[in-house]
Write a protein that holds these residues in place. Structure first.
Motif, PDB file in Angstrom:
ATOM      1  N   GLU A   1       0.839  -1.192   0.000  1.00 17.74           N
ATOM      2  CA  GLU A   1       0.000   0.000   0.000  1.00 17.74           C
ATOM      3  C   GLU A   1       0.876   1.244   0.000  1.00 17.74           C
ATOM      4  O   GLU A   1       1.986   1.236   0.525  1.00 17.74           O
ATOM      5  CB  GLU A   1      -0.921   0.021   1.225  1.00 17.74           C
ATOM      6  CG  GLU A   1      -1.907  -1.131   1.284  1.00 17.74           C
ATOM      7  CD  GLU A   1      -2.783  -1.081   2.521  1.00 17.74           C
ATOM      8  OE1 GLU A   1      -2.648  -0.104   3.297  1.00 17.74           O
ATOM      9  OE2 GLU A   1      -3.582  -2.003   2.719  1.00 17.74           O
ATOM     10  N   ARG A   2       0.326   2.297  -0.561  1.00 17.79           N
ATOM     11  CA  ARG A   2       0.977   3.600  -0.522  1.00 17.79           C
ATOM     12  C   ARG A   2       0.285   4.449   0.536  1.00 17.79           C
ATOM     13  O   ARG A   2      -0.929   4.588   0.534  1.00 17.79           O
ATOM     14  CB  ARG A   2       0.892   4.283  -1.882  1.00 17.79           C
ATOM     15  CG  ARG A   2       1.725   3.585  -2.959  1.00 17.79           C
ATOM     16  CD  ARG A   2       1.650   4.349  -4.268  1.00 17.79           C
ATOM     17  NE  ARG A   2       2.688   3.923  -5.186  1.00 17.79           N
ATOM     18  CZ  ARG A   2       2.451   3.332  -6.354  1.00 17.79           C
ATOM     19  NH1 ARG A   2       1.205   3.110  -6.744  1.00 17.79           N
ATOM     20  NH2 ARG A   2       3.458   2.965  -7.132  1.00 17.79           N
ATOM     21  N   GLY A   3       1.076   4.997   1.439  1.00 13.32           N
ATOM     22  CA  GLY A   3       0.479   5.808   2.485  1.00 13.32           C
ATOM     23  C   GLY A   3       1.361   5.845   3.716  1.00 13.32           C
ATOM     24  O   GLY A   3       2.488   5.347   3.703  1.00 13.32           O
ATOM     25  N   PRO A   4       0.865   6.440   4.807  1.00  9.28           N
ATOM     26  CA  PRO A   4       1.658   6.528   6.042  1.00  9.28           C
ATOM     27  C   PRO A   4       2.032   5.154   6.554  1.00  9.28           C
ATOM     28  O   PRO A   4       1.254   4.194   6.451  1.00  9.28           O
ATOM     29  CB  PRO A   4       0.708   7.238   7.014  1.00  9.28           C
ATOM     30  CG  PRO A   4      -0.299   7.916   6.154  1.00  9.28           C
ATOM     31  CD  PRO A   4      -0.457   7.064   4.948  1.00  9.28           C
ATOM     32  N   ALA A   5       3.232   5.016   7.084  1.00  8.78           N
ATOM     33  CA  ALA A   5       3.683   3.739   7.637  1.00  8.78           C
ATOM     34  C   ALA A   5       2.856   3.368   8.858  1.00  8.78           C
ATOM     35  O   ALA A   5       2.364   4.225   9.590  1.00  8.78           O
ATOM     36  CB  ALA A   5       5.154   3.826   8.012  1.00  8.78           C
ATOM     37  N   THR A   6       2.700   2.075   9.093  1.00  5.06           N
ATOM     38  CA  THR A   6       1.949   1.581  10.247  1.00  5.06           C
ATOM     39  C   THR A   6       2.859   0.741  11.110  1.00  5.06           C
ATOM     40  O   THR A   6       3.903   0.274  10.687  1.00  5.06           O
ATOM     41  CB  THR A   6       0.747   0.723   9.787  1.00  5.06           C
ATOM     42  OG1 THR A   6       1.238  -0.365   9.007  1.00  5.06           O
ATOM     43  CG2 THR A   6      -0.201   1.543   8.945  1.00  5.06           C
ATOM     44  N   THR A   7       2.454   0.539  12.340  1.00  5.03           N
ATOM     45  CA  THR A   7       3.239  -0.290  13.254  1.00  5.03           C
ATOM     46  C   THR A   7       2.820  -1.742  13.128  1.00  5.03           C
ATOM     47  O   THR A   7       1.708  -2.064  12.729  1.00  5.03           O
ATOM     48  CB  THR A   7       3.030   0.166  14.705  1.00  5.03           C
ATOM     49  OG1 THR A   7       1.642   0.121  15.012  1.00  5.03           O
ATOM     50  CG2 THR A   7       3.548   1.588  14.896  1.00  5.03           C
ATOM     51  N   THR A   8       3.727  -2.634  13.484  1.00  4.08           N
ATOM     52  CA  THR A   8       3.470  -4.065  13.400  1.00  4.08           C
ATOM     53  C   THR A   8       2.412  -4.458  14.410  1.00  4.08           C
ATOM     54  O   THR A   8       2.430  -4.032  15.556  1.00  4.08           O
ATOM     55  CB  THR A   8       4.766  -4.846  13.674  1.00  4.08           C
ATOM     56  OG1 THR A   8       5.739  -4.411  12.741  1.00  4.08           O
ATOM     57  CG2 THR A   8       4.538  -6.330  13.552  1.00  4.08           C
TER      58      THR A   8
END
Length: 298
Positions: free
Chosen positions: A281-288
């Motif tokens: 996905e393109r967008g803000p990084a997320t946490t695991t």
């Protein structure tokens, strides 16, 4: 003298009363531009816009027209590799129809086969020709590209294509990594698939979220299958991290046998269900996060 004669012959070859768009021969230019993701070979067409060949990473070229004034109406256009006027006895090659949607600046995209035959024709001195009708009034319309100065531009286009990535975003945005029965280790095929994805990720920094969904077949009990799916997802995550993907960009989930892609009624089908689905996905990084009971993405 030859340029004037050729221009006159080209105009005479057009259908009677057709509105014809064609750049004067002495002003014909081919433009090549591109990067790792896409290469374009374009000829501006006076009064109309442009005709261009576009090759995306992982695909063959297509041919399309650009027309900011939106000359073409909806329907089907005829695509030709028209014979060169200085080669008498050679007929036009009818490459079939292309579907036209006249509401946009790019009214159609040819098939890859049609584009390949147009490129071959240009090397032989043929002209890509599109015949259709205008948006208002339905008048006959023809758009013609000329083969002048094509050979050098085509070599530049090929050089650009040689530097394309092996895949594009649409081809890898959702991928499946398979696993042998009862196994949690990546095999050679799984590593090869991930290596291609990693090559794309290193080139496209806008892709900064990766979702991993681990799955199993129904061969064991539910608890065992759930653990297998978790450890498979972890194996893919570890491989990505070891090859430079930041851990915080990865979301990890596992589902056991809950979401088979096909019924578990044969060994071949079970092999399809033993997988980790990787979604980019393109967008803000997320946490695991580990969400064992959540439904997988489509």
């Amino acid at each position: 003298m030859r340029l004037r004669l050729l221009t006159i012959v080209c105009l005479l070859a057009s259908p009677a009363n057709a509105l014809t768009f064609q750049t004067r021969l002495e002003r014909v230019q081919w433009q090549v531009e591109g990067d790792q993701f896409e290469c374009r070979l374009t000829q501006p067409v006076a009064g109309f816009g442009a005709g261009e060949f576009v090759r995306r990473a992982g695909e063959q070229a297509i041919f399309r027209l650009q027309s900011p004034d939106r000359w073409m109406g909806n329907g089907y256009a005829t695509l030709l590799a028209a014979a060169a006027p200085w080669q008498p006895g050679r007929g036009d090659i009818d490459l079939g129809m292309v579907s036209v949607i006249g509401s946009g600046e790019i009214p159609f995209n040819s098939s890859q086969l049609q584009a390949g035959r147009l490129l071959s024709g240009l090397l032989e001195g043929r002209s890509p020709v599109v015949r259709h009708r205008t948006l208002h009034g339905g008048e006959s319309l023809e758009v013609r590209l000329l083969p002048a100065r094509f050979a050098k531009a085509y070599e530049e286009f090929r050089a650009c294509a040689a530097k394309l990535l092996p895949v594009n975003f649409d081809q890898v945005r959702q991928s499946q990594i398979g696993f042998p029965s009862g196994d949690i280790a990546l095999d050679a095929l799984g590593q090869a698939k991930l290596d291609i994805i990693l090559q794309f990720l290193k080139a496209d920094s806008s892709v900064n979220r990766i979702q991993l969904d681990g799955h199993s077949d129904n061969s064991g009990n539910r608890l065992t299958n759930r653990d297998l799916s978790r450890r498979r997802a972890l194996a893919v995550e570890e491989y990505l991290i070891a090859n430079g993907v930041p851990k915080e960009q990865i979301t990890l989930r596992f589902h056991g046998e809950r979401y088979p892609v096909v019924p578990n009624n044969s060994e071949a089908n079970k092999a399809k269900n033993r997988r980790v689905t990787l979604k980019l996905e393109r967008g803000p990084a997320t946490t695991t996060a580990a969400a064992a009971g959540s439904a997988p993405s489509s």
